[in-house]
Motif scaffolding. Structure first.
Motif, short mmCIF file in Angstrom:
data_model
loop_
_atom_site.label_atom_id
_atom_site.label_comp_id
_atom_site.label_asym_id
_atom_site.label_seq_id
_atom_site.Cartn_x
_atom_site.Cartn_y
_atom_site.Cartn_z
N ALA A 105 34.06 48.14 47.24
CA ALA A 105 35.43 48.00 46.68
C ALA A 105 36.19 48.67 46.95
N PHE B 268 39.59 49.42 48.59
CA PHE B 268 41.33 48.63 47.80
C PHE B 268 42.08 47.84 48.95
N HIS C 55 44.94 46.95 49.30
CA HIS C 55 46.47 46.93 49.62
C HIS C 55 46.27 48.48 50.76
N MET C 56 45.31 49.28 50.53
CA MET C 56 46.02 50.35 50.88
C MET C 56 44.51 51.02 51.75
N PHE D 79 42.81 58.12 46.80
CA PHE D 79 42.90 57.68 45.45
C PHE D 79 42.57 58.80 44.38
N PHE E 250 36.86 46.70 41.33
CA PHE E 250 38.04 46.92 41.86
C PHE E 250 38.21 48.52 40.98
N LYS F 51 48.35 51.10 40.05
CA LYS F 51 48.23 51.24 40.56
C LYS F 51 47.37 50.49 41.64
N VAL F 52 46.34 49.61 40.58
CA VAL F 52 45.55 49.04 41.56
C VAL F 52 45.22 47.03 41.25
N LYS G 154 48.33 45.61 41.30
CA LYS G 154 49.22 45.22 43.18
C LYS G 154 47.98 44.39 43.47
N MET G 155 47.11 44.25 43.92
CA MET G 155 45.69 43.11 43.86
C MET G 155 46.70 41.81 43.21
#
Lengths: 236, 546
Positions: free
Chosen positions: A90, A92, A94-95, A103, B447, B464-465, B468-469
């Motif tokens: 898991a 992220f 996009h990071m 985070f 996530f 934040k998650v 964006k995803m």
């Protein structure tokens, strides 16, 4: 006792059957416990209950002498100080690696965050990879980032859900040994769930064998795993 | 104690917002239901006795034959495209979706423009061959004409769903039948039709809902149906009571159709996501068979897209100088403004409710997500009347407040754009919601859980998650809703404020004033933008398996 589950029962919404039945377990500070069981035995559910991702039906859960869940209270996962390494990591997508690890670092100055990032990266040996995105890493590297991310906020308990299931056999052994070293080095109380006896034997101070939502056997790895009992054969 | 604890755990701001929104969205329909039984109206007896039967008869007649024709065209196209290889198959596979870009009301006046006395066909016959035709055979403005229009522009719904099913799910059955020595006709009638029943039903119910929603075609053709009757009672007689009663009856038809769909579909879903999708391999055809199928499909393509499209392009070239003025820019601005605002509201609401229902699964959340998407099956005219009733009632309640702040008019809300935008939100919520829900389904909950174990609350995690995803799905949903609103007609006609026109309503007004050619520029613009929507929907959002 550092982590204590007392008579915890739980069932998922669409079933009436109890996934977890009267489960009690006490774990000492710094101990590494592995929960071993077949799929469907409820072993992952125990982790989710400790993390606060599921609400117990009855019973109580304490961490470090505070109540996490009982009949009256329920502490949300973000308030529990529990770290978790997920089966599929898991991370992220996009990071970057650095952003993933930072985070969970709150209430820290930018310099403190940077220091902590370097610390955990050194621990897992991934210093050169800070700017990569998760998809640019191998499975083993992703695993280590997930570990670094979970360790970074200094959790009181660290939970692992089948941490090696996505790695090939050779890597599994290597990372397993590294993991034990890291965990002992940091002294974090850890619970990890696996279906692989070799994992349990190599990592744990104590093994809990689960069947159908209850504890079937508890003890030191050697004593529990050397006896014959109704488990699937040891994978070679 | 436990129940109390559970309630406390689940009553967070996401839940409260979701419930509030759901109630607001339900209000207009609840209003119609309530007023249907309570409000009396002077004209209702007259309508009921003399007119209602013919409204119902016409509506059902059009529904029945359109349904039949779209099934015939849609299923045969789907079967030919998925089972056989013939000239230009690859082109037609996508080309047959294009008719969906032409809203039926635009198709209706375009066809009338082609076929009438001054149209291209009769002019050529008259000027080059000195043939005067009997106008009776060239008049499309009739019930059969409406059935033709609906069938050629709406059959892609049946075609698409059935084709996707046949291509991806039928391989083993069809190949077995071939091995057992069945010929093509046997396979089609004994295998293909029965196994694709659920998809056919799903497709044809979309067609039927579109026909029930339509006002443009039947109004332009002068056919009395339930939806034209709703307009007449409201605009002609200002009789809201009768409009509500008619809306109630139209709603009942919708409910019956949705129930029939459920029953006919059985427990089958029309697409089950099976990871082992094995595509049906088309058989290569040669000789007369290949050309016969080619001819049939070409004819459908020409009628349902090419001919009307070319005609509109030609009219656009002859009239754009008169039409392209400041007024036209104004229309584009109006359309864009309402579509943008409503789409933005829809996306925000859909995000709140979809996130709530995925994180707090249960019967109540399930119900909330079902109610929110209900608007898509409710005809535009019904929603419009419901919203209108609600806003007029609100204005009455607010009357004292208006006087307090020194506003003279008694109707403020019900004359404003907010009413139109609110109605759009109800009607098109499903499109935005489904897109965003698919986005959430794809990322799952891991996530979010990871973020929460790292110390973030549900709301922090969302920004934040999660957000964006799924930004791709959010953008996709926004664009689909935006375009759907751009071509919307019945809602806009009832609820647009005085002197406010959109591209769609202006084009319709031109056509109604016998200025069909001037309607072309706006129509072409709508068709081109719809084309983009179709492309996004099928290429970007639904990646084809296999």
């Amino acid at each position: 006792m550092f982590v204590q589950l007392k008579n915890v029962s739980f069932h998922y919404k669409n079933t009436k059957e109890l996934t977890i039945q009267n489960f009690s377990l006490a774990i000492e500070k710094g101990e590494i416990v592995s929960i071993l069981g077949k799929s469907g035995s409820g072993k992952s559910t125990i982790l989710r209950l400790i993390a606060g991702l599921e609400i117990p039906f009855s019973g109580s859960i304490h961490i470090n002498e505070s109540i996490m869940a009982d009949d009256k209270q329920f502490i949300q996962p973000e308030k529990r100080g529990v770290g978790m390494v997920f089966q599929d990591y898991a991370l992220f997508p996009h990071m970057t690696v650095a952003e993933n690890i930072k985070f969970g670092l709150k209430k820290m100055s930018r310099i403190q965050k940077k220091e902590r990032l370097d610390e955990v990266l050194a621990l897992v040996g991934l210093k050169e990879y800070v700017k990569r995105y998760p998809y640019e890493l191998s499975g083993g590297q992703q695993q280590r980032v997930a570990l670094a991310r979970a360790i970074a906020p200094n959790p009181s308990v660290l939970l692992f859900d089948e941490p090696f299931s996505n790695l090939d056999a050779e890597l599994q052994i290597k990372i397993r040994d590294e993991l034990r070293t890291i965990l002992k080095q940091t002294g974090i109380t850890s619970i990890f769930v696996t279906h692989d006896k070799m994992d349990a034997r190599a990592l744990a101070d104590r093994v809990v064998v689960m069947e159908e939502g209850t504890i079937f056997r508890v003890g030191e790895p050697a004593e529990v795993l050397n006896n014959e009992f109704t488990m699937s054969p040891v994978p070679v | 104690m436990k129940l109390f604890r559970l309630m406390k755990l689940k009553m967070n701001s996401w839940a409260i917002l979701s419930f509030l929104i759901t109630i607001i969205i339900m209000m207009p329909i609840l209003f119609i239901t309530f007023e249907f039984f309570t409000r009396s109206s002077e004209n209702w007896e007259h309508i009921n006795e003399y007119l209602l039967n013919s409204y119902l008869f016409n509506t059902l007649l059009i529904l029945f034959f359109t349904g039949l024709l779209t099934v015939f065209i849609g299923v045969s196209m789907a079967w030919f495209i998925s089972a056989y290889d013939f000239p230009l198959r690859g082109f037609f596979k996508w080309g047959l979706i294009l008719p969906l870009a032409i809203p039926p009301y635009i198709g209706a006046y375009t066809y009338n423009g082609i076929l009438n006395y001054t149209g291209v066909i009769q002019s050529i016959l008259r000027n080059f061959y000195q043939i005067e035709v009997n106008q009776k055979y060239f008049n499309i403005m009739s019930i059969p004409g409406a059935i033709f229009i609906f069938s050629v522009f709406l059959f892609p719904y049946v075609y698409l769903i059935t084709k996707n099913f046949l291509e991806n799910q039928s391989a083993s059955l069809v190949e077995n039948a071939r091995l057992l020595g069945s010929n093509s006709f046997e396979i089609f009638f004994r295998i293909v039709i029965p196994i694709s029943r659920a998809s056919i039903v799903a497709g044809v119910s979309l067609v039927i809902l579109e026909v029930l929603n339509d006002y443009g075609v039947v109004k332009y053709f002068g056919i009395q149906t339930l939806s034209t009757a709703i307009f007449q009672t409201w605009f002609g007689m200002a009789d809201l009571g009768s409009a509500i009663k008619l809306s109630g009856i139209l709603m009942m038809i919708v409910v019956v159709i949705l129930m029939a769909e459920k029953w006919l579909r059985g427990r089958k879903k029309y697409s089950y996501s099976n990871s082992k999708v094995r595509p049906l391999k088309p058989v290569k055809l040669t000789g007369y068979k290949a050309w016969a199928i080619f001819a049939y499909i070409s004819a459908v393509f020409l009628l349902s897209f090419f001919i009307p499209f070319i005609q509109l392009v030609k009219w656009t070239f002859t009239t754009y100088k008169q039409v392209l003025s400041d007024e036209f820019i104004g229309l584009i601005w109006n359309s864009t403004f309402v579509a943008f605002t409503a789409a933005a509201v829809i996306v925000v609401i859909a995000l709140i409710i979809a996130n709530f229902s995925r994180l707090f699964e249960g019967r109540v959340t399930n119900l909330v997500s079902k109610i929110v998407v209900l608007g898509y099956s409710i005809p535009g005219a019904v929603i419009a009347i419901g919203v209108l009733t609600l806003f007029i009632a609100l204005d009455r309640q607010l009357l004292i407040f208006y006087q307090l702040i020194g506003l003279t008019p008694s109707l403020v809300l019900s004359l404003s754009l907010s009413m139109l935008i609110f109605a759009f939100v109800i009607r098109f919520m499903a499109i935005g919601y489904n897109s965003i829900e698919t986005g959430f389904d794809k990322i799952g909950t891991t996530f979010t859980e990871a973020s929460r174990t790292l110390g973030m609350t549900v709301t922090q995690t969302f920004f934040k998650v999660d957000l964006k995803m799924i930004k791709g799905a959010v953008a996709g949903g926004f664009i689909l809703v935006f375009i759907e609103i751009l071509k919307e007609l019945p809602l806009t006609l009832i609820l647009q404020p005085f002197n406010f026109y959109t591209l769609a309503t202006k084009a319709f007004q031109y056509a109604g004033d016998e200025r069909i050619q001037e309607a072309a520029s706006a129509s072409i613009l709508i068709i081109l933008i719809s084309g983009v929507s179709i492309y996004i929907f099928h290429k970007v959002l639904e990646k084809e398996p296999g």
